[in-house]
Design a protein around this motif. Structure first.
Motif, PDB file in Angstrom:
ATOM      1  N   PRO A 343       0.813  -1.222   0.000  1.00 28.02           N
ATOM      2  CA  PRO A 343       0.000   0.000   0.000  1.00 28.02           C
ATOM      3  C   PRO A 343       0.845   1.270   0.000  1.00 28.02           C
ATOM      4  O   PRO A 343       0.496   2.251  -0.667  1.00 28.02           O
ATOM      5  CB  PRO A 343      -0.826  -0.130   1.285  1.00 28.02           C
ATOM      6  N   VAL A 344       1.957   1.258   0.772  1.00 32.74           N
ATOM      7  CA  VAL A 344       2.851   2.418   0.785  1.00 32.74           C
ATOM      8  C   VAL A 344       3.884   2.227  -0.321  1.00 32.74           C
ATOM      9  O   VAL A 344       4.910   1.561  -0.149  1.00 32.74           O
ATOM     10  CB  VAL A 344       3.534   2.586   2.153  1.00 32.74           C
ATOM     11  N   SER A 345       3.601   2.773  -1.462  1.00 31.13           N
ATOM     12  CA  SER A 345       4.458   2.656  -2.643  1.00 31.13           C
ATOM     13  C   SER A 345       3.981   3.691  -3.649  1.00 31.13           C
ATOM     14  O   SER A 345       2.940   4.342  -3.450  1.00 31.13           O
ATOM     15  CB  SER A 345       4.368   1.252  -3.256  1.00 31.13           C
ATOM     16  N   ARG A 346       4.720   3.844  -4.726  1.00 22.67           N
ATOM     17  CA  ARG A 346       4.271   4.799  -5.737  1.00 22.67           C
ATOM     18  C   ARG A 346       2.971   4.323  -6.375  1.00 22.67           C
ATOM     19  O   ARG A 346       2.087   5.132  -6.682  1.00 22.67           O
ATOM     20  CB  ARG A 346       5.337   5.004  -6.807  1.00 22.67           C
ATOM     21  N   GLU A 347       2.844   3.011  -6.567  1.00 19.63           N
ATOM     22  CA  GLU A 347       1.585   2.490  -7.094  1.00 19.63           C
ATOM     23  C   GLU A 347       0.424   2.844  -6.174  1.00 19.63           C
ATOM     24  O   GLU A 347      -0.647   3.265  -6.625  1.00 19.63           O
ATOM     25  CB  GLU A 347       1.647   0.969  -7.253  1.00 19.63           C
ATOM     26  N   VAL A 402      -2.726  17.188  -0.178  1.00 21.35           N
ATOM     27  CA  VAL A 402      -1.835  16.852   0.934  1.00 21.35           C
ATOM     28  C   VAL A 402      -0.884  15.724   0.552  1.00 21.35           C
ATOM     29  O   VAL A 402       0.322  15.772   0.833  1.00 21.35           O
ATOM     30  CB  VAL A 402      -2.658  16.465   2.185  1.00 21.35           C
ATOM     31  N   VAL A 403      -1.400  14.694  -0.102  1.00 24.80           N
ATOM     32  CA  VAL A 403      -0.569  13.513  -0.405  1.00 24.80           C
ATOM     33  C   VAL A 403       0.188  13.655  -1.722  1.00 24.80           C
ATOM     34  O   VAL A 403       1.098  12.862  -1.993  1.00 24.80           O
ATOM     35  CB  VAL A 403      -1.436  12.231  -0.442  1.00 24.80           C
ATOM     36  N   LEU A 404      -0.161  14.650  -2.531  1.00 23.82           N
ATOM     37  CA  LEU A 404       0.422  14.753  -3.869  1.00 23.82           C
ATOM     38  C   LEU A 404       1.949  14.803  -3.881  1.00 23.82           C
ATOM     39  O   LEU A 404       2.584  14.081  -4.658  1.00 23.82           O
ATOM     40  CB  LEU A 404      -0.161  15.975  -4.588  1.00 23.82           C
ATOM     41  N   PRO A 405       2.608  15.610  -3.037  1.00 26.16           N
ATOM     42  CA  PRO A 405       4.076  15.675  -3.112  1.00 26.16           C
ATOM     43  C   PRO A 405       4.769  14.369  -2.727  1.00 26.16           C
ATOM     44  O   PRO A 405       5.931  14.157  -3.089  1.00 26.16           O
ATOM     45  CB  PRO A 405       4.426  16.792  -2.116  1.00 26.16           C
ATOM     46  N   PHE A 406       4.082  13.492  -1.995  1.00 24.74           N
ATOM     47  CA  PHE A 406       4.707  12.236  -1.591  1.00 24.74           C
ATOM     48  C   PHE A 406       4.894  11.285  -2.772  1.00 24.74           C
ATOM     49  O   PHE A 406       5.877  10.544  -2.831  1.00 24.74           O
ATOM     50  CB  PHE A 406       3.864  11.545  -0.512  1.00 24.74           C
ATOM     51  N   GLY A 407       3.919  11.285  -3.708  1.00 25.13           N
ATOM     52  CA  GLY A 407       3.899  10.283  -4.764  1.00 25.13           C
ATOM     53  C   GLY A 407       5.182  10.138  -5.553  1.00 25.13           C
ATOM     54  O   GLY A 407       5.758   9.038  -5.639  1.00 25.13           O
ATOM     55  N   PRO A 408       5.708  11.225  -6.160  1.00 24.09           N
ATOM     56  CA  PRO A 408       6.916  11.073  -6.989  1.00 24.09           C
ATOM     57  C   PRO A 408       8.156  10.650  -6.219  1.00 24.09           C
ATOM     58  O   PRO A 408       9.101  10.122  -6.824  1.00 24.09           O
ATOM     59  CB  PRO A 408       7.095  12.495  -7.568  1.00 24.09           C
ATOM     60  N   LEU A 409       8.168  10.843  -4.899  1.00 30.58           N
ATOM     61  CA  LEU A 409       9.339  10.474  -4.100  1.00 30.58           C
ATOM     62  C   LEU A 409       9.265   9.053  -3.568  1.00 30.58           C
ATOM     63  O   LEU A 409      10.259   8.531  -3.043  1.00 30.58           O
ATOM     64  CB  LEU A 409       9.499  11.445  -2.928  1.00 30.58           C
ATOM     65  N   LEU A 410       8.108   8.414  -3.692  1.00 33.56           N
ATOM     66  CA  LEU A 410       7.962   7.041  -3.226  1.00 33.56           C
ATOM     67  C   LEU A 410       8.559   6.070  -4.234  1.00 33.56           C
ATOM     68  O   LEU A 410       8.491   6.284  -5.447  1.00 33.56           O
ATOM     69  CB  LEU A 410       6.488   6.710  -3.001  1.00 33.56           C
ATOM     70  N   LYS A 413       6.723  -0.432  -5.802  1.00 32.05           N
ATOM     71  CA  LYS A 413       6.486  -1.712  -5.146  1.00 32.05           C
ATOM     72  C   LYS A 413       6.441  -1.605  -3.625  1.00 32.05           C
ATOM     73  O   LYS A 413       5.529  -2.087  -2.999  1.00 32.05           O
ATOM     74  CB  LYS A 413       7.534  -2.742  -5.568  1.00 32.05           C
ATOM     75  N   ARG A 414       7.439  -0.969  -3.002  1.00 33.96           N
ATOM     76  CA  ARG A 414       7.439  -0.791  -1.553  1.00 33.96           C
ATOM     77  C   ARG A 414       8.280   0.438  -1.225  1.00 33.96           C
ATOM     78  O   ARG A 414       9.365   0.620  -1.780  1.00 33.96           O
ATOM     79  CB  ARG A 414       8.001  -2.019  -0.852  1.00 33.96           C
ATOM     80  N   ALA A 415       7.789   1.275  -0.301  1.00 30.88           N
ATOM     81  CA  ALA A 415       8.499   2.518   0.010  1.00 30.88           C
ATOM     82  C   ALA A 415       8.484   2.768   1.511  1.00 30.88           C
ATOM     83  O   ALA A 415       7.711   2.161   2.261  1.00 30.88           O
ATOM     84  CB  ALA A 415       7.864   3.692  -0.738  1.00 30.88           C
ATOM     85  N   ASP A 416       9.354   3.675   1.926  1.00 31.76           N
ATOM     86  CA  ASP A 416       9.468   4.084   3.325  1.00 31.76           C
ATOM     87  C   ASP A 416       8.859   5.472   3.464  1.00 31.76           C
ATOM     88  O   ASP A 416       9.464   6.473   3.059  1.00 31.76           O
ATOM     89  CB  ASP A 416      10.938   4.087   3.750  1.00 31.76           C
ATOM     90  N   ILE A 417       7.663   5.542   4.029  1.00 32.45           N
ATOM     91  CA  ILE A 417       6.951   6.812   4.110  1.00 32.45           C
ATOM     92  C   ILE A 417       7.667   7.801   5.027  1.00 32.45           C
ATOM     93  O   ILE A 417       7.648   9.012   4.800  1.00 32.45           O
ATOM     94  CB  ILE A 417       5.500   6.582   4.585  1.00 32.45           C
ATOM     95  N   VAL A 418       8.335   7.296   6.063  1.00 27.85           N
ATOM     96  CA  VAL A 418       9.047   8.167   6.996  1.00 27.85           C
ATOM     97  C   VAL A 418      10.211   8.852   6.293  1.00 27.85           C
ATOM     98  O   VAL A 418      10.439  10.060   6.445  1.00 27.85           O
ATOM     99  CB  VAL A 418       9.531   7.379   8.227  1.00 27.85           C
ATOM    100  N   ALA A 419      10.959   8.088   5.507  1.00 25.25           N
ATOM    101  CA  ALA A 419      12.095   8.663   4.785  1.00 25.25           C
ATOM    102  C   ALA A 419      11.641   9.724   3.793  1.00 25.25           C
ATOM    103  O   ALA A 419      12.284  10.775   3.649  1.00 25.25           O
ATOM    104  CB  ALA A 419      12.862   7.559   4.064  1.00 25.25           C
TER     105      ALA A 419
END
Length: 656
Positions: A343-347, A402-410, A413-419
């Motif tokens: 779930p926490v990924s660019r997808e 709110v969530v838009l800027p997170f997407g391109p940095l994720l 397949k799997r990402a670290d939301i804290v980082a």
């Protein structure tokens, strides 16, 4: 004779489109020969419809009033540019323009799709020909633009004065190109469902066409917004008019399609959803066509039309849209799920993006159609106005921003939301600081404006943070960071530019809504009034002639706090042929802000003057231009140019 040749050319295009439709659907498996026939047919359709459209333009330019269309929508005294734009300033001519753009896209697919699998190319061109046959047939049999009138009148009835503006010479072609451009996505979706070829390569073929249509639709909506702003004299840039919503809904669906196609291309996932969006986006474009031409709406944007035409268009929509969704229902269960991801990924971020966009689209769709359906079914008349749309749409869009800027940095397949959050700390801190500072300077006490400013800055700075992160600016020597920036894929630049443009538009909307100043007063020459620190002095009033109108013009001297002086000259025009009045506002730009001045009708010997100061209003359209530019940048990426990648020896696995 030119008119008859144009009429015959359109008839011939209809016939070729009909034959191409039958041949393509019946023999799409036959390989190169059928594909070549359909490619030639697509190009020939374009040539013939272009000839028909040129015949209409020629009649308008030379004021050939034996053509009923020119007699009803032109005048010999009109400037040349408005004679030409008058061709599509009516129902019949606009349908020819619609068909012209449709066959132009078909010809482009034929020209740039040579590397497509021949069976898929045949089905795409067959579907484009089906659409061409439907709409050219509708034009010929219910809205014939080539009808003659005898005896020919000496002078035409003129075009609606509101439409005699450069904005209306540009707005409809841009908007139609966006509408009709999604027909290619629709055709690819139908072709994929028929052939069973639905894979990552399909998404890669569709993305450039989606981007191109979305680019033009963005420009068309922005141009229409600015035209309404300066021409209608209301001083507003968006009214949630049903016809405005009819163009906004396919834009929302197309934006979702752009993002879902990325997931399908990169991860071979979201197949069912992407195909569904490709169908629904063009379906919404057709819905807009029905709303404009059916007579169910009364708007400055609509064309007067009899109910018969509306019923015919509704029948075409039922066949095309109903057939596509029936095919989708039959084939969708056979699609495989594709790649898995956390779930926490660019997808996951792109799916969340689609969720919010689809929900917002549903809200706009319900608010637009519910009053019409209630009137048709129960005879009850209600109005769903701007307060509903503003509240509902803003509530749904705020979480997306709110969530838009997170997407391109994720990561995929799997990402670290804290980082990722740590990388956005600086962008968030700067957004909070500027939002608080501007709100304090603007004098906002209890308002949603600070939150809106915060979201706008957050999206814009988040887009810049992506580029800073990828170039490692501040962590590497400046030359090395610049080299990394120059080496980024065009798609990365397009993503950052598009998101930055969205943030700029949000800032413009919030600023002009929160801090707009308005003045309504009466003035005589020699008197003055003040608004937002500007002195507006009425110098003189005069009557001036125009090419096909007479005008009452007021000359105003506007002096700012820095003593800089500007001259503004709003007008009220009366057009000779129709006797209709129009209001021509005078607009002066100060940085990103504008002073908007309108001259009203005389009252008891004095003149009503309306003035608005709109802070940062131009950011609304600058942001839209940046978003459109992002689409253009994306199309220059060598991996996503219009066309298709070269075929590989091994075919991808079809749907089972």
């Amino acid at each position: 004779m030119t008119i008859e040749l144009g009429h015959f050319a359109l008839i011939l295009a209809f016939a070729i489109a009909s034959v191409s439709t039958l041949g393509g659907y019946l023999f799409w498996r036959r390989g190169e020969r059928v594909a070549l026939f359909l490619q030639q047919g697509a190009v020939l359709q374009f040539v013939l419809v272009a000839a028909a459209f040129a015949a209409l333009i020629q009649a308008f330019v030379v004021s050939d009033f034996s053509l009923a269309l020119a007699a009803n929508n032109s005048h010999s005294l009109k400037p040349l540019v408005f004679k030409i734009s008058g061709v599509w300033g009516n129902h019949e001519g606009s349908m020819v323009l619609w068909v012209l753009i449709l066959v132009a896209f078909g010809a482009m697919v034929a020209a740039f799709g040579k590397n497509l699998p021949q069976s898929l190319l045949s089905l795409v061109l067959a579907t484009q020909s089906l659409l061409t046959a439907a709409f050219s047939g509708f034009t010929l049999f219910t809205s014939n633009p080539f009808e003659r009138v005898s005896p020919a009148p000496l002078e035409g009835a003129d075009l609606n004065p509101v439409l005699q503006d450069i904005g209306l010479a540009i707005h409809p072609p841009l908007l139609y190109t966006g509408y009709v451009g999604f027909s290619v996505c629709f055709s690819f979706a139908v072709a994929a469902l028929v052939s069973g070829r639905i894979d990552a390569a399909w998404a890669r073929w569709v993305r450039p066409w989606t981007t191109l249509a979305w680019l033009f639709l963005t420009l068309g909506i922005a141009m229409g917004s600015y035209w309404a702003y300066y021409e209608l004299g209301w001083g507003g840039w968006w009214f949630w008019d049903p016809v405005e919503n009819a163009s906004f809904m396919p834009w929302l669906a197309g934006t979702a399609l752009l993002h879902s196609a990325i997931v399908m291309e990169k991860r071979n996932a979201l197949k069912i959803w992407t195909i569904f969006l490709a169908i629904i986006t063009f379906s919404l474009s057709l819905l807009g066509t029905f709303m404009v031409r059916s007579g169910i709406l009364t708007s400055v944007h609509t064309f007067a039309s009899d109910p018969t035409r509306g019923l015919v268009i509704l029948s075409i929509l039922a066949v095309l849209i109903g057939g596509a969704f029936a095919l989708f229902a039959l084939r969708a269960p056979a699609l495989r799920a594709g790649g898995l991801f956390a779930p926490v990924s660019r997808e996951g971020a792109l799916i969340l993006n689609n969720l919010f966009l689809a929900t917002a689209l549903g809200a706009v769709l319900v608010g637009t159609l519910y009053p019409l359906l209630l009137d048709a079914l129960a005879g009850m008349t209600i109005s769903v106005g701007a307060p509903f749309f503003n509240l509902t749409f803003s509530i749904l869009m705020a979480p997306l921003l709110v969530v838009l800027p997170f997407g391109p940095l994720l990561a995929w397949k799997r990402a670290d939301i804290v980082a990722v959050a740590q990388r956005l700390i600086a962008a968030g801190a700067l957004a909070i600081f500027l939002a608080a500072l501007i709100s304090a300077l603007g004098g906002v006490s209890v308002s949603m404006a600070p939150i809106g400013l915060l979201l706008g800055f957050w999206v814009a700075f988040g887009a810049l943070a992506e580029l800073i992160e990828r170039s490692r600016l501040g962590r590497l020597p400046l030359i090395e960071s610049a080299r990394r920036l120059a080496g980024l894929p065009r798609s990365a630049w397009a993503t950052a530019l598009g998101h930055f443009g969205l943030g700029v538009t949000v800032l413009g909307i919030v600023a002009t809504t929160a801090w707009e100043s308005e003045l309504v007063t009466t003035l005589n020459p020699g008197e003055a009034a003040r608004l937002a620190g500007y002195t507006i002095a009425f110098e003189r009033f005069e009557e001036v002639p125009g090419p096909n109108y007479s005008a009452e013009r007021g000359t105003f001297r506007v002096t700012g706090e820095s003593d800089a002086t500007r001259i503004l000259s709003p007008e009220r025009r009366i057009y000779a042929a129709s006797g209709m009045p129009t209001t021509e506002a005078a607009i002066e730009t100060y940085g990103f802000s504008q002073l908007y001045l309108q001259l009203g009708e005389p009252v008891d010997g004095t003149h009503v003057v309306r003035a608005w100061f709109k802070p940062y209003v131009t950011l609304i359209w600058i942001g839209a231009l940046l978003m459109a530019l992002a689409g253009a940048v994306s199309l220059t990426d060598r991996r996503l140019r219009i066309g298709a990648p070269a075929r590989r020896a091994a075919a991808t696995e079809p749907v089972r």
